[in-house]
Enzyme design. Structure first.
Site, PDB file in Angstrom:
ATOM      1  N   ASP A  29       2.449   5.692   4.908  1.00 31.69           N
ATOM      2  CA  ASP A  29       3.166   4.469   4.504  1.00 31.69           C
ATOM      3  C   ASP A  29       2.403   3.217   4.942  1.00 31.69           C
ATOM      4  O   ASP A  29       1.667   3.239   5.926  1.00 31.69           O
ATOM      5  CB  ASP A  29       4.573   4.493   5.133  1.00 31.69           C
ATOM      6  CG  ASP A  29       5.536   3.554   4.424  1.00 31.69           C
ATOM      7  OD1 ASP A  29       5.211   3.058   3.319  1.00 31.69           O
ATOM      8  OD2 ASP A  29       6.632   3.318   4.986  1.00 31.69           O
ATOM      9  N   GLY A  30       2.614   2.139   4.193  1.00 31.15           N
ATOM     10  CA  GLY A  30       2.058   0.839   4.585  1.00 31.15           C
ATOM     11  C   GLY A  30       0.899   0.349   3.727  1.00 31.15           C
ATOM     12  O   GLY A  30       0.267  -0.651   4.071  1.00 31.15           O
ATOM     13  N   GLY A  32       0.971  -1.039   0.739  1.00 28.93           N
ATOM     14  CA  GLY A  32       1.280  -2.338   0.125  1.00 28.93           C
ATOM     15  C   GLY A  32       1.124  -3.465   1.140  1.00 28.93           C
ATOM     16  O   GLY A  32       0.498  -4.501   0.851  1.00 28.93           O
ATOM     17  N   ARG A  33       1.653  -3.242   2.336  1.00 29.25           N
ATOM     18  CA  ARG A  33       1.556  -4.280   3.379  1.00 29.25           C
ATOM     19  C   ARG A  33       0.105  -4.518   3.789  1.00 29.25           C
ATOM     20  O   ARG A  33      -0.304  -5.644   4.044  1.00 29.25           O
ATOM     21  CB  ARG A  33       2.408  -3.879   4.600  1.00 29.25           C
ATOM     22  CG  ARG A  33       3.876  -4.248   4.428  1.00 29.25           C
ATOM     23  CD  ARG A  33       4.743  -3.497   5.407  1.00 29.25           C
ATOM     24  NE  ARG A  33       4.943  -2.115   4.987  1.00 29.25           N
ATOM     25  CZ  ARG A  33       5.529  -1.188   5.719  1.00 29.25           C
ATOM     26  NH1 ARG A  33       5.943  -1.476   6.937  1.00 29.25           N
ATOM     27  NH2 ARG A  33       5.707   0.026   5.240  1.00 29.25           N
ATOM     28  N   HIS A  46      -3.466   1.172  -1.920  1.00 26.41           N
ATOM     29  CA  HIS A  46      -3.455   2.598  -2.303  1.00 26.41           C
ATOM     30  C   HIS A  46      -4.894   3.115  -2.382  1.00 26.41           C
ATOM     31  O   HIS A  46      -5.196   4.207  -1.919  1.00 26.41           O
ATOM     32  CB  HIS A  46      -2.758   2.789  -3.648  1.00 26.41           C
ATOM     33  CG  HIS A  46      -1.318   2.371  -3.647  1.00 26.41           C
ATOM     34  ND1 HIS A  46      -0.447   2.732  -2.653  1.00 26.41           N
ATOM     35  CD2 HIS A  46      -0.594   1.614  -4.526  1.00 26.41           C
ATOM     36  CE1 HIS A  46       0.754   2.225  -2.912  1.00 26.41           C
ATOM     37  NE2 HIS A  46       0.689   1.539  -4.043  1.00 26.41           N
ATOM     38  N   SER A  74       7.121   9.853  -3.771  1.00 27.54           N
ATOM     39  CA  SER A  74       8.488  10.375  -3.736  1.00 27.54           C
ATOM     40  C   SER A  74       9.155  10.238  -5.105  1.00 27.54           C
ATOM     41  O   SER A  74       8.701   9.468  -5.960  1.00 27.54           O
ATOM     42  CB  SER A  74       9.312   9.629  -2.681  1.00 27.54           C
ATOM     43  OG  SER A  74       9.555   8.298  -3.107  1.00 27.54           O
ATOM     44  N   TRP A  78       9.288   6.621  -8.332  1.00 25.81           N
ATOM     45  CA  TRP A  78       9.263   6.432  -9.794  1.00 25.81           C
ATOM     46  C   TRP A  78       9.927   5.115 -10.183  1.00 25.81           C
ATOM     47  O   TRP A  78       9.769   4.648 -11.309  1.00 25.81           O
ATOM     48  CB  TRP A  78       9.962   7.591 -10.514  1.00 25.81           C
ATOM     49  CG  TRP A  78       9.206   8.886 -10.515  1.00 25.81           C
ATOM     50  CD1 TRP A  78       9.547  10.033  -9.860  1.00 25.81           C
ATOM     51  CD2 TRP A  78       7.985   9.184 -11.208  1.00 25.81           C
ATOM     52  NE1 TRP A  78       8.613  11.021 -10.097  1.00 25.81           N
ATOM     53  CE2 TRP A  78       7.651  10.532 -10.928  1.00 25.81           C
ATOM     54  CE3 TRP A  78       7.134   8.442 -12.050  1.00 25.81           C
ATOM     55  CZ2 TRP A  78       6.505  11.144 -11.445  1.00 25.81           C
ATOM     56  CZ3 TRP A  78       6.000   9.069 -12.563  1.00 25.81           C
ATOM     57  CH2 TRP A  78       5.701  10.396 -12.268  1.00 25.81           C
ATOM     58  N   ARG A  80       9.236   2.282  -8.914  1.00 26.56           N
ATOM     59  CA  ARG A  80       8.305   1.162  -8.708  1.00 26.56           C
ATOM     60  C   ARG A  80       7.818   0.621 -10.057  1.00 26.56           C
ATOM     61  O   ARG A  80       7.988   1.283 -11.094  1.00 26.56           O
ATOM     62  CB  ARG A  80       7.119   1.633  -7.859  1.00 26.56           C
ATOM     63  CG  ARG A  80       7.551   1.953  -6.439  1.00 26.56           C
ATOM     64  CD  ARG A  80       6.380   2.159  -5.530  1.00 26.56           C
ATOM     65  NE  ARG A  80       6.857   2.401  -4.169  1.00 26.56           N
ATOM     66  CZ  ARG A  80       6.121   2.321  -3.079  1.00 26.56           C
ATOM     67  NH1 ARG A  80       4.844   2.009  -3.176  1.00 26.56           N
ATOM     68  NH2 ARG A  80       6.635   2.548  -1.892  1.00 26.56           N
ATOM     69  N   LEU A 140      -7.910  25.261   6.135  1.00 32.28           N
ATOM     70  CA  LEU A 140      -6.770  24.339   6.192  1.00 32.28           C
ATOM     71  C   LEU A 140      -5.946  24.474   4.917  1.00 32.28           C
ATOM     72  O   LEU A 140      -6.485  24.454   3.811  1.00 32.28           O
ATOM     73  CB  LEU A 140      -7.255  22.878   6.307  1.00 32.28           C
ATOM     74  CG  LEU A 140      -6.140  21.827   6.292  1.00 32.28           C
ATOM     75  CD1 LEU A 140      -5.390  21.810   7.630  1.00 32.28           C
ATOM     76  CD2 LEU A 140      -6.683  20.427   6.005  1.00 32.28           C
ATOM     77  N   ARG A 197       4.682   9.222  10.944  1.00 32.68           N
ATOM     78  CA  ARG A 197       4.922   8.203   9.926  1.00 32.68           C
ATOM     79  C   ARG A 197       4.152   6.953  10.311  1.00 32.68           C
ATOM     80  O   ARG A 197       4.279   6.465  11.428  1.00 32.68           O
ATOM     81  CB  ARG A 197       6.400   7.866   9.757  1.00 32.68           C
ATOM     82  CG  ARG A 197       6.581   6.837   8.621  1.00 32.68           C
ATOM     83  CD  ARG A 197       7.980   6.744   8.083  1.00 32.68           C
ATOM     84  NE  ARG A 197       7.996   5.865   6.919  1.00 32.68           N
ATOM     85  CZ  ARG A 197       8.876   5.891   5.944  1.00 32.68           C
ATOM     86  NH1 ARG A 197       9.851   6.770   5.979  1.00 32.68           N
ATOM     87  NH2 ARG A 197       8.804   5.049   4.927  1.00 32.68           N
ATOM     88  N   ARG A 203      11.997   6.128   9.580  1.00 33.37           N
ATOM     89  CA  ARG A 203      12.830   6.690   8.508  1.00 33.37           C
ATOM     90  C   ARG A 203      12.222   7.993   8.036  1.00 33.37           C
ATOM     91  O   ARG A 203      11.014   8.158   8.052  1.00 33.37           O
ATOM     92  CB  ARG A 203      12.824   5.753   7.284  1.00 33.37           C
ATOM     93  CG  ARG A 203      13.723   4.605   7.287  1.00 33.37           C
ATOM     94  CD  ARG A 203      13.882   4.087   5.844  1.00 33.37           C
ATOM     95  NE  ARG A 203      12.693   3.429   5.338  1.00 33.37           N
ATOM     96  CZ  ARG A 203      12.298   2.195   5.661  1.00 33.37           C
ATOM     97  NH1 ARG A 203      12.991   1.486   6.513  1.00 33.37           N
ATOM     98  NH2 ARG A 203      11.200   1.679   5.131  1.00 33.37           N
TER      99      ARG A 203
HETATM  100  C1  IPE Z   1       7.869   7.128   1.614  1.00 39.34           C
HETATM  101  O1  IPE Z   1       7.425   5.810   1.608  1.00 39.34           O
HETATM  102  C2  IPE Z   1       7.218   7.888   0.489  1.00 39.34           C
HETATM  103  C3  IPE Z   1       5.790   8.113   0.631  1.00 39.34           C
HETATM  104  C4  IPE Z   1       5.047   7.795   1.665  1.00 39.34           C
HETATM  105  C5  IPE Z   1       5.160   8.750  -0.477  1.00 39.34           C
HETATM  106  P1  IPE Z   1       8.264   4.654   0.923  1.00 39.34           P
HETATM  107  O2  IPE Z   1       7.535   3.389   1.174  1.00 39.34           O
HETATM  108  O3  IPE Z   1       8.545   4.990  -0.489  1.00 39.34           O
HETATM  109  O4  IPE Z   1       9.626   4.704   1.736  1.00 39.34           O
HETATM  110  P2  IPE Z   1      10.745   3.605   1.981  1.00 39.34           P
HETATM  111  O5  IPE Z   1      11.153   3.092   0.645  1.00 39.34           O
HETATM  112  O6  IPE Z   1      10.117   2.537   2.822  1.00 39.34           O
HETATM  113  O7  IPE Z   1      11.826   4.315   2.718  1.00 39.34           O
HETATM  114  C1  IPE Z   2       2.778   4.225   0.824  1.00 39.50           C
HETATM  115  O1  IPE Z   2       2.582   2.860   0.919  1.00 39.50           O
HETATM  116  C2  IPE Z   2       2.315   4.801  -0.487  1.00 39.50           C
HETATM  117  C3  IPE Z   2       3.410   5.244  -1.377  1.00 39.50           C
HETATM  118  C4  IPE Z   2       4.666   5.232  -1.090  1.00 39.50           C
HETATM  119  C5  IPE Z   2       3.017   5.736  -2.676  1.00 39.50           C
HETATM  120  P1  IPE Z   2       3.602   1.829   0.287  1.00 39.50           P
HETATM  121  O2  IPE Z   2       3.182   1.563  -1.118  1.00 39.50           O
HETATM  122  O3  IPE Z   2       5.004   2.284   0.455  1.00 39.50           O
HETATM  123  O4  IPE Z   2       3.312   0.544   1.178  1.00 39.50           O
HETATM  124  P2  IPE Z   2       4.384  -0.461   1.786  1.00 39.50           P
HETATM  125  O5  IPE Z   2       5.394   0.349   2.507  1.00 39.50           O
HETATM  126  O6  IPE Z   2       4.968  -1.192   0.636  1.00 39.50           O
HETATM  127  O7  IPE Z   2       3.584  -1.326   2.698  1.00 39.50           O
HETATM  128 MG    MG Z   3       6.357   2.040   1.930  1.00 38.61          MG
END
Ligand code: IPE
Ligand code: IPE
Ligand code: MG
Length: 252
Positions: A29-30, A32-33, A46, A74, A78, A80, A140, A197, A203
């Site tokens: 996760d993260g 986008g940020r 990404h 996840s 979909w 997004r 692995l 995470r 979460r």
């Molecule tokens: C969880 O991340 C799903 C994946 C890492 C693929 P999200 O960014 O979608 O989760 P939420 O919306 O913050 O809970």
């Molecule tokens: C995780 O990063 C990748 C996917 C869920 C596909 P995010 O795209 O959720 O990045 P944030 O949480 O918005 O920073």
């Molecule tokens: Mg995220």
């Protein structure tokens, strides 16, 4: 500092094999940020996250982790914006092509869990080819969770059990933990020992709700595109200090 000289790996190498988590799962996760912090569009996060995937795959092999599950996309993702989804799907196809040689060379076997039927034909073909080309991998087990929803996985398991009862193959009283577990996408593998995470969130986000019952949870503020094998080693070392009790009064 190269991976070979990394302090974390040196410490891990000195551990007893039994202390290393067999199955590590990661909610990546993260992205986008990470991009937004740099004034870049989200998809650049990404793209940058691909290097982190390579890092954890190689790091898992170095550390002696047997199974690595990566939550890549996840069911809820979909929802997004379409261009972001399209980019992620391109990335998936790119990964399947660009990494194949190294995955095979490194002895990685790839499997995918999730509702793959929702993907396009080209994406499904890419997944099929990476699964079949890596069949012989024995260093692995890499499990990619794509279009994955744990609630849906549980619901589908319940449906299949109900169908078997209706067909007279199973008695309701025979539905025990192992019968239920056998209907999950993850039936072939043990539950994760450690869940990482990234991006500082606490979460589960609909990930392996059944399988995580006794998993050790580890959250790091590091954003996924910044995650390197050293971060994996740190998490593994932290895991080795935890006392897993499984409801008893001591670990043993
Ligand atoms: C969880 O991340 C799903 C994946 C890492 C693929 P999200 O960014 O979608 O989760 P939420 O919306 O913050 O809970
Ligand atoms: C995780 O990063 C990748 C996917 C869920 C596909 P995010 O795209 O959720 O990045 P944030 O949480 O918005 O920073
Ligand atoms: Mg995220």
């Amino acid at each position: 500092m190269t991976s070979e000289t990394s302090e974390g790996l040196d410490l891990i190498k000195r551990l007893d094999r039994a202390e290393i988590p067999t199955h590590v799962a990661v909610i990546m996760d993260g992205n986008g940020r990470w991009a937004t912090e740099r004034g870049l569009p989200r998809f650049e996060g990404h793209r940058a996250g691909m290097k982190s995937v390579r890092e954890v795959v190689e790091g898992a092999i170095e550390a002696g982790v047997g199974i690595l599950t990566l939550f890549a996309f996840s069911q809820e993702n979909w929802q997004r914006p379409a261009p972001e989804i399209a980019f992620l799907m391109e990335l998936l196809k790119h990964y399947a092509k660009a990494e194949l040689r190294d995955l095979v060379k490194n002895g990685v076997r790839v499997d995918v869990v999730g509702e793959i039927e929702r993907l396009g034909r080209a994406e499904r073909a890419a997944i099929d080819s990476i699964i079949s080309a890596t069949r012989e991998g024995n260093k692995l087990q890499l499990i990619l969770a794509i279009s994955y929803s744990s609630r849906r996985e549980l619901m589908q398991a319940a449906q299949r059990l109900a169908e078997r009862v209706a067909a007279g193959e199973l008695l309701p009283s025979e539905i025990d933990e192992s019968a239920f577990q056998a209907e999950l996408y993850t039936a072939p593998w043990p539950d994760p020992d450690l869940l990482i995470r990234t991006s500082g969130e606490y979460r589960i986000s609909n990930f392996m709700l059944w399988q995580l019952a006794y998993t050790e949870l580890y959250s790091t503020p590091v954003l996924w595109p910044d995650f390197r094998r050293e971060h994996l080693f740190e998490a593994v070392l932290e895991y080795t200090k935890r006392e897993r009790r499984f409801g008893r009064i001591s670990a043993r």
